[in-house]
Motif scaffolding. Structure first.
Motif, PDB file in Angstrom:
ATOM      1  N   ALA A  13       0.863  -1.084   0.074  1.00 25.49           N
ATOM      2  CA  ALA A  13       0.193  -0.097   0.043  1.00 25.49           C
ATOM      3  C   ALA A  13       0.915   1.248   0.205  1.00 25.49           C
ATOM      4  N   LYS A  16      -2.122   3.681   2.913  1.00 25.65           N
ATOM      5  CA  LYS A  16      -2.457   2.750   3.795  1.00 25.65           C
ATOM      6  C   LYS A  16      -3.880   2.084   4.117  1.00 25.65           C
ATOM      7  N   TYR A  17      -4.348   1.205   4.157  1.00 25.62           N
ATOM      8  CA  TYR A  17      -5.834   0.796   4.617  1.00 25.62           C
ATOM      9  C   TYR A  17      -5.458   0.510   6.031  1.00 25.62           C
ATOM     10  N   TRP A  18      -6.195   1.278   6.972  1.00 30.50           N
ATOM     11  CA  TRP A  18      -6.131   0.787   8.468  1.00 30.50           C
ATOM     12  C   TRP A  18      -7.508   0.906   9.243  1.00 30.50           C
ATOM     13  N   SER A 102      -0.404 -12.734   3.540  1.00 34.36           N
ATOM     14  CA  SER A 102      -1.770 -13.422   3.803  1.00 34.36           C
ATOM     15  C   SER A 102      -2.517 -12.587   2.436  1.00 34.36           C
ATOM     16  N   SER A 134      -8.203 -11.778   4.085  1.00 36.13           N
ATOM     17  CA  SER A 134      -7.365 -10.719   4.397  1.00 36.13           C
ATOM     18  C   SER A 134      -7.961  -9.423   3.374  1.00 36.13           C
ATOM     19  N   GLY A 135      -8.377  -8.317   4.184  1.00 40.82           N
ATOM     20  CA  GLY A 135      -8.759  -7.003   3.501  1.00 40.82           C
ATOM     21  C   GLY A 135      -8.096  -6.826   2.253  1.00 40.82           C
ATOM     22  N   SER A 136      -6.730  -6.406   2.576  1.00 37.97           N
ATOM     23  CA  SER A 136      -5.943  -5.945   1.464  1.00 37.97           C
ATOM     24  C   SER A 136      -5.597  -6.976   0.217  1.00 37.97           C
ATOM     25  N   ARG A 139      -6.794  -5.957  -3.426  1.00 35.48           N
ATOM     26  CA  ARG A 139      -6.126  -5.332  -4.234  1.00 35.48           C
ATOM     27  C   ARG A 139      -4.957  -6.298  -5.247  1.00 35.48           C
ATOM     28  N   SER A 180      -2.926  -7.866  12.415  1.00 35.36           N
ATOM     29  CA  SER A 180      -3.555  -6.659  11.878  1.00 35.36           C
ATOM     30  C   SER A 180      -4.882  -6.458  12.150  1.00 35.36           C
ATOM     31  N   MET A 184      -5.752  -3.181  14.312  1.00 37.52           N
ATOM     32  CA  MET A 184      -6.882  -2.120  13.469  1.00 37.52           C
ATOM     33  C   MET A 184      -7.801  -1.847  14.373  1.00 37.52           C
ATOM     34  N   MET A 231       0.013   6.459   9.984  1.00 36.42           N
ATOM     35  CA  MET A 231      -0.879   5.221  10.319  1.00 36.42           C
ATOM     36  C   MET A 231       0.141   4.719  11.578  1.00 36.42           C
ATOM     37  N   ASP A 271       4.448  -1.754   6.772  1.00 35.94           N
ATOM     38  CA  ASP A 271       3.000  -1.922   7.097  1.00 35.94           C
ATOM     39  C   ASP A 271       3.017  -2.505   8.436  1.00 35.94           C
ATOM     40  N   ALA A 272       2.233  -3.463   8.759  1.00 37.65           N
ATOM     41  CA  ALA A 272       2.236  -4.169  10.097  1.00 37.65           C
ATOM     42  C   ALA A 272       3.380  -4.981  10.442  1.00 37.65           C
TER      43      ALA A 272
HETATM   44  O1  PMV Z   1      -5.025  -6.725   4.905  1.00 41.09           O
HETATM   45  P1  PMV Z   1      -4.658  -7.042   6.071  1.00 41.09           P
HETATM   46  O2  PMV Z   1      -5.964  -7.140   7.221  1.00 41.09           O
HETATM   47  O3  PMV Z   1      -3.605  -7.668   6.497  1.00 41.09           O
HETATM   48  O4  PMV Z   1      -4.376  -5.465   6.593  1.00 41.09           O
HETATM   49  C1  PMV Z   1      -3.301  -4.935   5.770  1.00 41.09           C
HETATM   50  C2  PMV Z   1      -2.995  -3.481   6.537  1.00 41.09           C
HETATM   51  C3  PMV Z   1      -1.520  -2.829   5.945  1.00 41.09           C
HETATM   52  O5  PMV Z   1      -0.615  -3.670   5.461  1.00 41.09           O
HETATM   53  C4  PMV Z   1      -0.964  -2.064   6.886  1.00 41.09           C
HETATM   54  C5  PMV Z   1      -1.893  -1.722   5.178  1.00 41.09           C
HETATM   55  C6  PMV Z   1      -2.512  -2.077   3.467  1.00 41.09           C
HETATM   56  O6  PMV Z   1      -3.280  -1.107   3.084  1.00 41.09           O
HETATM   57  O7  PMV Z   1      -2.127  -3.093   3.102  1.00 41.09           O
END
Ligand code: PMV
Length: 314
Positions: A13, A16-18, A102, A134-136, A139, A180, A184, A231, A271-272
């Motif tokens: 990212a 970032k998504y948070w 992930s 995993s949210g991201s 993408r 994360s 979050m 973030m 990131d995390a």
């Molecule tokens: O997709 P997750 O739930 O692992 O969250 C990803 C969060 C960050 O990597 C920190 C930011 C992002 O947008 O990828």
């Protein structure tokens, strides 16, 4: 024997998504924007089998891990069908160390399952399913630069400059101390900076799209660092505080700033996890690597802008 192999890239990212506003459907509070990498990815094979098993990087996973994958596969198949497949996943990236394995993992599993169980779902639908892992992950379905908005939409963003290079500096390969998902939720619930984060991220997301389109790469870099810094500041302000950066990571940020003062194109983002990603370009990346090595950072991956998730063997 029926066998499907899929490959999905890591995405990093830039904005970032948070934080989730809808925990069930994984809808973010803020829009995010990532770069898809060509050199870090997950490859996942699904094949017919006598019983279910889940093998990650050559190691048979525990009942608990296998159960998570089985639950995810229910998006595509019934229990009887799921019990007759084996999943082999290989991360060409350190697992769970802030390098989004992930995300690439769930994107690869989603696309492989869609083909194996012959569902033929649209990318939008697949992206929505992948988010439950995993949210991201959503993408990773597209190549280049990818937006994920707070209405759930995911799409490719145009860039008039494609000579970016991302260097992932590996500082730790251990699993992160706090997922994360947990981090979050705590940030959303307890950080007094969270509203500022959402407002700034949504604003910078629009600025980033403009900067990419216009090829304003210095602006891109400034926005990248700003998103990561804010973030992490927002997380540190949570109770109890969340700290993913360590001394080695901060040292890399200092090196990046020094290189920039010397006129090189280099911007840092975390990131995390402690691994630092450096956004640089084809002209300057070798100088950046030279300096990393001089400072004792020998473990790194270099990527260009890559393609989205795909089936590679049907
Ligand atoms: O997709 P997750 O739930 O692992 O969250 C990803 C969060 C960050 O990597 C920190 C930011 C992002 O947008 O990828």
């Amino acid at each position: 024997m029926r066998r499907i192999v899929a490959r999905a890239p890591v995405n990093i990212a830039l904005i970032k998504y948070w934080g989730k506003q809808d925990e069930a459907r994984i809808i973010p509070y803020n829009a995010s924007l990532s770069m898809t990498l060509n050199n870090l990815y997950t490859e996942t094979t699904i094949q017919a089998s006598e019983e279910f098993s889940f093998i990650l990087n050559g190691v048979k996973q525990s009942q608990a891990e296998a159960q998570k994958v089985k639950t995810f596969l229910k998006n595509f198949a019934c229990d009887d069908e799921i019990n007759k497949v084996s999943i082999f996943s290989h991360n060409h990236v350190p697992t769970a160390a802030g390098l989004a394995s992930s995300a690439s993992g769930f994107a690869a599993l989603t696309i492989a399952s869609n083909r194996f169980f012959e569902k033929d779902l649209s990318i939008d639908k697949l992206a929505a399913i992948s988010r439950s892992g995993s949210g991201s992950a959503c993408r990773s379905f597209y190549g280049g630069f990818v937006a994920w908005e707070s209405d759930g939409s995911v799409y490719q963003v145009e860039s008039s400059y494609n000579d970016f290079i991302m260097i992932a500096v590996i500082i730790e390969t251990k699993k992160k101390h706090l997922s994360s998902r947990v981090a979050m939720k705590r940030t959303v619930e307890t950080s007094p900076l969270y509203p500022l984060w959402v407002e700034t991220a949504n604003h910078d997301f629009i600025e980033m799209k403009k900067a990419l389109l216009a090829g304003k790469i210095d602006k891109v870099g400034e926005l990248v660092e700003r998103s990561s810094k804010l973030m992490h500041a927002t997380m540190i302000a949570a109770s109890p505080p969340i700290q993913y950066l360590n001394k080695k990571a901060i040292k890399v940020w200092e090196i990046v700033h020094q290189l920039r003062n010397e006129g090189l194109y280099a911007y840092a983002t975390n990131d995390a996890g402690a691994n630092v990603k450096i956004l640089t370009n084809k002209t300057d990346y070798q100088e950046v690597i030279k300096c990393l090595i001089e400072n004792g950072y020998h473990n790194y991956f270099v990527s260009r802008v890559g393609k989205g998730a795909m089936i590679i063997n049907d």
